[in-house]
Design a protein around this motif. Structure first.
Motif, mmCIF file in Angstrom:
data_model
loop_
_atom_site.group_PDB
_atom_site.id
_atom_site.type_symbol
_atom_site.label_atom_id
_atom_site.label_comp_id
_atom_site.label_asym_id
_atom_site.label_seq_id
_atom_site.Cartn_x
_atom_site.Cartn_y
_atom_site.Cartn_z
ATOM 1 N N UNK A 1 47.970 41.537 42.240
ATOM 2 C CA UNK A 1 47.354 42.588 43.964
ATOM 3 C C UNK A 1 46.971 43.450 44.167
ATOM 4 N N UNK A 2 47.292 44.264 43.112
ATOM 5 C CA UNK A 2 47.087 46.290 42.992
ATOM 6 C C UNK A 2 45.415 45.773 42.638
ATOM 7 N N UNK A 3 45.600 45.295 41.233
ATOM 8 C CA UNK A 3 43.771 45.009 40.971
ATOM 9 C C UNK A 3 42.928 44.457 41.936
ATOM 10 N N UNK A 4 43.168 44.419 42.686
ATOM 11 C CA UNK A 4 42.664 43.468 43.586
ATOM 12 C C UNK A 4 41.981 44.279 44.750
ATOM 13 N N UNK A 5 42.829 45.191 45.374
ATOM 14 C CA UNK A 5 43.186 46.346 46.150
ATOM 15 C C UNK A 5 42.569 47.421 45.701
ATOM 16 N N UNK A 6 42.488 47.760 44.552
ATOM 17 C CA UNK A 6 41.917 48.881 43.715
ATOM 18 C C UNK A 6 39.967 48.839 43.854
ATOM 19 N N UNK A 7 39.791 47.086 43.362
ATOM 20 C CA UNK A 7 38.178 47.047 43.347
ATOM 21 C C UNK A 7 37.626 46.964 45.008
ATOM 22 N N UNK A 8 38.294 46.632 45.769
ATOM 23 C CA UNK A 8 38.052 46.503 47.450
ATOM 24 C C UNK A 8 38.077 47.644 48.196
ATOM 25 N N UNK A 9 38.813 48.376 47.792
ATOM 26 C CA UNK A 9 38.687 49.367 47.845
ATOM 27 C C UNK A 9 37.968 51.074 48.363
ATOM 28 N N UNK A 10 37.790 50.448 46.841
ATOM 29 C CA UNK A 10 36.669 51.275 46.244
ATOM 30 C C UNK A 10 35.634 51.446 46.784
ATOM 31 N N UNK A 11 35.400 50.936 47.904
ATOM 32 C CA UNK A 11 34.492 50.722 48.735
ATOM 33 C C UNK A 11 34.190 50.932 49.892
ATOM 34 N N UNK A 12 33.139 52.078 50.959
ATOM 35 C CA UNK A 12 33.448 51.990 52.173
ATOM 36 C C UNK A 12 34.092 51.220 53.067
ATOM 37 N N UNK A 13 34.383 50.946 54.100
ATOM 38 C CA UNK A 13 34.972 50.473 54.792
ATOM 39 C C UNK A 13 35.552 49.081 54.563
ATOM 40 N N UNK A 14 36.110 49.199 53.850
ATOM 41 C CA UNK A 14 37.342 48.088 53.155
ATOM 42 C C UNK A 14 38.722 48.642 52.536
ATOM 43 N N UNK A 15 39.686 48.184 54.016
ATOM 44 C CA UNK A 15 40.261 49.525 53.664
ATOM 45 C C UNK A 15 41.863 48.726 52.568
ATOM 46 N N UNK A 16 43.540 49.395 52.932
ATOM 47 C CA UNK A 16 44.378 48.334 52.995
ATOM 48 C C UNK A 16 44.505 47.284 53.751
ATOM 49 N N UNK A 17 44.207 46.855 55.482
ATOM 50 C CA UNK A 17 43.813 45.602 55.874
ATOM 51 C C UNK A 17 43.365 44.916 55.069
ATOM 52 N N UNK A 18 42.161 45.047 55.287
ATOM 53 C CA UNK A 18 41.038 43.860 54.498
ATOM 54 C C UNK A 18 41.318 43.485 53.572
ATOM 55 N N UNK A 19 42.081 44.809 52.686
ATOM 56 C CA UNK A 19 42.329 44.040 51.291
ATOM 57 C C UNK A 19 43.244 42.850 51.188
ATOM 58 N N UNK A 20 44.741 43.397 52.302
ATOM 59 C CA UNK A 20 45.899 42.348 51.644
ATOM 60 C C UNK A 20 45.176 41.121 52.859
ATOM 61 N N UNK A 21 44.386 41.192 53.719
ATOM 62 C CA UNK A 21 44.228 40.041 53.959
ATOM 63 C C UNK A 21 43.504 38.697 53.399
ATOM 64 N N UNK A 22 42.661 39.751 52.563
ATOM 65 C CA UNK A 22 42.134 39.102 51.709
ATOM 66 C C UNK A 22 42.482 38.373 50.522
ATOM 67 N N UNK A 23 43.829 39.292 49.754
ATOM 68 C CA UNK A 23 44.351 38.103 49.043
ATOM 69 C C UNK A 23 45.459 37.356 49.658
#
Length: 213
Positions: free
Chosen positions: A118-140
């Protein structure tokens, strides 16, 4: 997460928690809501940021109708003016182009996300502009089917939890984090039950997967 595991965790949660049991009694057990992993779902999640599900779905449908296929190349080929006409703000236009570019250049390996924790996915996604914790979490939760996600930044989940638990006010993100501990390690299922009750009370439904095209 699959249908069998979802039903099993619903039974476990409702047997141990009177608040979730009352939700299921009042609103029924929702179907397991999942979206396919990949670029189209991320586009829709970005469009859903800070607007209603209906508004985001309408904008997505207009963009899809314009580009024909929701792919990184198609998004980059559309002009900002065209996407603005479709209901995409300047800020979200920038986010979508950054995502599309990251996928095309292989900076972001969408297929490889499933192999990360989970944390690895968050790191990859939130490295992009406009993708924060909420977007990463709902994608997970919704696309990768992870069983113990608790998107504390989701306003509907904040309100739904307050309603279900009979709280005097809507919890902050920190307070919601603490409240969710009672449902670990099945917080994704708890979130689904809370969201379902929230939407059903308001006569709304989750955006159907068919919107993705």
């Amino acid at each position: 997460m699959d249908d069998i595991l979802f039903r099993r965790t619903v039974e476990e949660l409702t047997e141990s928690d009177e608040h979730l049991a009352a939700l299921v009694e009042a609103h029924g057990t929702p179907t397991l809501w999942l979206r396919p992993a990949g670029f189209p779902s991320l586009v829709l999640f970005i469009l859903e940021q800070q607007v209603s599900l209906a508004s985001a779905a309408a904008a997505y449908a207009r963009v899809l109708d314009r580009v024909g296929s929701m792919t990184p190349a198609a998004i980059l080929a559309a002009t900002p003016e065209e996407l603005r006409t479709d209901g995409v703000s300047r800020q979200k236009d920038r986010y979508l182009r950054a995502l599309a570019t990251a996928v095309l250049t292989q900076r972001l390996d969408l297929d490889g996300l499933a192999e990360l924790d989970d944390d690895g996915v968050r790191r990859e996604l939130t490295s992009l502009p406009g993708i924060g914790r909420w977007t990463a979490d709902v994608y997970l939760l919704a696309c990768l089917g992870r069983p113990d996600l608790w998107p504390v930044g989701d306003r509907a989940l904040q309100v739904a939890t307050a309603e279900a638990l009979g709280l005097d006010g809507v919890p902050t993100q920190a307070e919601l984090e603490d409240l969710g501990e009672r449902w670990r390690p099945h917080r994704s299922t708890a979130a689904r039950l809370l969201w379902h009750g929230y939407l059903d009370r308001r006569g709304r439904v989750e955006t159907p997967v068919t919107v993705l095209g």
